[in-house]
Motif scaffolding. Structure first.
Motif, PDB file in Angstrom:
ATOM      1  N   ASN A  92      -8.121   3.103  -6.463  1.00 57.31           N
ATOM      2  CA  ASN A  92      -8.583   4.485  -6.350  1.00 57.31           C
ATOM      3  C   ASN A  92      -9.280   4.691  -5.015  1.00 57.31           C
ATOM      4  N   PRO A  93      -9.139   5.875  -4.430  1.00 55.55           N
ATOM      5  CA  PRO A  93      -9.785   6.151  -3.138  1.00 55.55           C
ATOM      6  C   PRO A  93     -11.296   5.991  -3.235  1.00 55.55           C
ATOM      7  N   MET A 110       2.328   1.725  -3.428  1.00 59.90           N
ATOM      8  CA  MET A 110       1.336   2.151  -4.409  1.00 59.90           C
ATOM      9  C   MET A 110       1.186   3.669  -4.455  1.00 59.90           C
ATOM     10  N   GLN A 111       1.386   4.333  -3.310  1.00 61.14           N
ATOM     11  CA  GLN A 111       1.215   5.786  -3.267  1.00 61.14           C
ATOM     12  C   GLN A 111       2.225   6.491  -4.167  1.00 61.14           C
ATOM     13  N   SER A 112       3.399   5.899  -4.316  1.00 58.70           N
ATOM     14  CA  SER A 112       4.425   6.527  -5.159  1.00 58.70           C
ATOM     15  C   SER A 112       4.469   5.942  -6.560  1.00 58.70           C
ATOM     16  N   PRO A 147      -2.292   6.919  -5.877  1.00 58.06           N
ATOM     17  CA  PRO A 147      -2.492   7.583  -4.580  1.00 58.06           C
ATOM     18  C   PRO A 147      -3.862   7.250  -4.014  1.00 58.06           C
ATOM     19  N   GLY A 148      -3.889   6.956  -2.731  1.00 55.87           N
ATOM     20  CA  GLY A 148      -5.140   6.577  -2.090  1.00 55.87           C
ATOM     21  C   GLY A 148      -5.502   5.122  -2.274  1.00 55.87           C
ATOM     22  N   GLY A 149      -4.733   4.404  -3.087  1.00 51.29           N
ATOM     23  CA  GLY A 149      -5.009   2.988  -3.296  1.00 51.29           C
ATOM     24  C   GLY A 149      -4.573   2.162  -2.097  1.00 51.29           C
ATOM     25  N   CYS A 150      -5.073   0.970  -1.993  1.00 49.29           N
ATOM     26  CA  CYS A 150      -4.680   0.088  -0.892  1.00 49.29           C
ATOM     27  C   CYS A 150      -4.636  -1.355  -1.372  1.00 49.29           C
ATOM     28  N   THR A 198       0.834  -1.209   0.000  1.00 50.11           N
ATOM     29  CA  THR A 198       0.000   0.000   0.000  1.00 50.11           C
ATOM     30  C   THR A 198       0.863   1.250   0.000  1.00 50.11           C
ATOM     31  N   GLU A 199       1.919   1.243   0.793  1.00 51.15           N
ATOM     32  CA  GLU A 199       2.826   2.391   0.826  1.00 51.15           C
ATOM     33  C   GLU A 199       3.489   2.598  -0.529  1.00 51.15           C
ATOM     34  N   GLU A 215      -1.717  -0.944 -13.807  1.00 53.64           N
ATOM     35  CA  GLU A 215      -1.792  -1.019 -12.351  1.00 53.64           C
ATOM     36  C   GLU A 215      -1.282  -2.363 -11.860  1.00 53.64           C
TER      37      GLU A 215
END
Length: 568
Positions: free
Chosen positions: A420-421, A383-385, A389-392, A380-381, A436
């Motif tokens: 996606n958030p 994925m943000q970079s 962003p906001g993905g998990c 998850t961390e 992705e």
């Protein structure tokens, strides 16, 4: 790792040989030049579905081959040895498609089914992108990756031993329970059959002896008369017996040998014949003394034979098989009479094995939960970079039904993702796009590369929809992986290509209205030109060249000082 990829008459590829080294290799070129065709070719040789439309126009077949170096890959060596496919430190795969729709596959020169090609491919290459050849999409591959990440080798070994014991006892208990449900009726039949056979008591070899004795007794008179006649001719007829005639011949020859000693040898033969006739006569006299004409014994033998034949018909077998049947049925009867005891013992053993499995499954489940939490946080961390962003990322452990176990534990493992958030996580194979999926695979590989896995990773479309700083991060992660794995990356972004240890330009040429793909391994200056093209389009300026040199130098400096672990 892949040492060489060979492609002939596939799509717009006429023929090419692509030698590859360790580290990260970027495949770059204009859109439509054929970069992804190389990934398709690799997928084919790893067992992907073949399509006749891939065969180059005007040709009858397409062929793809790949040479892999498999030094120090013991699991693959064991797999190849088990199928008699081992060939030193190389593994050569080959795939042929023809216009008739038939596909042929070879491993180290041996023809194999396509399914076997897929199996060996799982040991060799992982492809990330719009391709089916990736274990990341399958529950088994996800579970194996989680267990490798959590270093569960000892737990898995303990589980395997306990599960094998549990499964064996489960099967034995099922057999005994089924036998117990049929016990009463079977016991009654067995007791009757065993008692009948025990009364009759057939012995091994007895049938043959009875048949021989029956022949002798049934023809007793004929035998006596015939033997007496033979004895009379040989010895007892005073006038014409063979023994008498031989004596006369011997006396004549004895008189004549005085005249000619050459008659000594014939005389000795005649005398020897007379001795043998006398011995034969003696044997016939003893035979006559022993032979009996016994109607009662004949009747007993014939009744005994009738018993053999009748029992054989009843049990639908050959008469000579009755002794073995008697032993087998007696053994089954003893087993059934002690069934309750054995069933109780197996039930106790099964209960103990089930308890052990529950304990070990709980230990494995707890270890997986801890590893899953850590892996979720790391991916998850990352994925943000990586343009999400906001993905998990989630690892879902779904328990099996109470009392059920599988060869891999007491739960199923599924990777889920929300790119996606605001969107709930869903199965990785259904909610992630090709780009992705490639970036999630990249994040997972960066986190888990030190725990083993295949030696070659292929990323296609990893840079779709990204650019700038994200592209640079993607490139840096790929280069990091390239220090430990062979990494092939199809990319359109200069930020990614500049991070590669090596770069291959894919271009399309035209000759006599025929298109073909060409590959060029770029040296330092040609890399500058290609990255400058990727930066500024067709018109390359000194400014774009300077920028390209700067990107290459920055990538080199960032990796300088690291301890490389590249494959050799």
């Amino acid at each position: 790792m892949i040492r060489e990829l060979f492609v002939r008459d596939l799509a717009i590829i006429t023929e090419l040989v692509l030698p590859l080294e360790s580290g990260m290799t970027a495949l770059t070129g204009e859109t439509g030049a054929g970069k992804s065709i190389l990934v398709d070719a690799l997928g084919l040789v790893l067992g992907d579905r073949g399509d006749v439309t891939l065969i180059r126009h005007g040709q009858e077949r397409a062929e793809v081959g790949a040479v892999f170096e498999i030094r120090a890959h013991e699991p693959l060596f064991a797999w190849l040895r088990a199928r008699d496919l081992e060939q030193g430190e190389e593994c050569v795969l080959r795939r042929i498609l023809n216009r008739e729709g038939r596909s042929r596959a070879y491993i180290n020169g041996r023809p194999v089914p396509i399914q076997v090609l897929r199996e060996v491919g799982r040991y060799l290459v992982e492809i990330y992108g719009q391709h089916a050849h990736q274990s990341l999409l399958h529950s088994g591959g996800q579970r194996a990756l989680l267990d490798a990440y959590g270093a569960h080798n000892l737990l898995l070994k303990e589980w395997d031993n306990a599960y094998q014991r549990w499964q064996q006892l489960s099967q034995e208990l099922e057999t005994l329970t089924q036998a117990a449900s049929e016990q009463t009726a079977r016991l009654e039949l067995l007791r009757y059959q065993v008692e009948e056979l025990e009364v009759f008591r057939p012995e091994p070899g007895e049938l043959e002896q009875l048949e021989q004795e029956q022949q002798q007794l049934a023809h007793g008179t004929e035998l006596v008369q015939g033997v007496e006649s033979a004895l009379d001719l040989l010895y007892q007829n005073e006038q014409g017996a063979i023994y008498v005639l031989l004596g006369q011949v011997a006396r004549q020859l004895a008189q004549l040998r005085v005249i000619d000693p050459n008659l000594n040898a014939p005389l000795e033969l005649v005398e020897s014949a007379a001795i043998q006739v006398e011995e034969a006569a003696s044997g016939l006299r003893h035979y006559l003394e022993a032979v009996e004409i016994d109607p009662e014994q004949l009747k007993w033998v014939e009744d005994r034979l009738s018993g053999f034949y009748e029992l054989a018909r009843k049990h639908r077998m050959e008469p000579e098989e009755l002794p073995a049947l008697a032993e087998r049925l007696a053994s089954e009867l003893r087993d059934l009479e002690t069934l309750d005891v054995r069933l109780g013992k197996r039930q106790e053993e099964f209960a103990t094995a089930s308890k052990e499995c529950r304990t070990l499954a709980a230990n494995l489940s707890e270890a997986r939960r801890k590893a899953a939490t850590k892996l979720e946080q790391g991916v998850t961390e990352a994925m943000q970079s990586l343009a999400m962003p906001g993905g998990c990322f989630k690892v879902v452990l779904s328990p099996l039904k109470e009392g059920e176990f599988s060869a891999h534990g007491a739960e199923q493992v599924q990777f889920q993702v929300s790119a996606n958030p605001g969107q709930p996580p869903g199965p990785l194979s259904k909610v992630a796009s090709g780009g992705e999926l490639s970036r999630i695979g990249l994040a997972i590989q960066v986190l888990t590369f030190q725990y083993g896995g295949v030696s070659t990773l292929v990323f296609d479309e990893v840079d779709v929809g990204i650019g700038g700083a994200v592209a640079e991060t993607v490139g840096a992660r790929l280069r990091e992986l390239g220090e430990y794995r062979q990494v092939l990356c199809v990319t359109h972004l200069p930020q990614v290509a500049a991070q590669a240890h090596a770069q291959i330009q894919v271009s399309k040429s035209h000759h006599e209205k025929v298109s073909a793909v060409e590959l060029t391994l770029l040296d330092k200056e040609k890399r500058v030109e290609e990255i400058a093209r990727m930066l500024g389009g067709k018109k390359i300026t000194e400014r774009s060249r300077a920028h390209a040199r700067e990107m290459l130098e920055m990538a080199r400096r960032k990796s300088k000082g690291n301890s490389p672990h590249r494959l050799s």
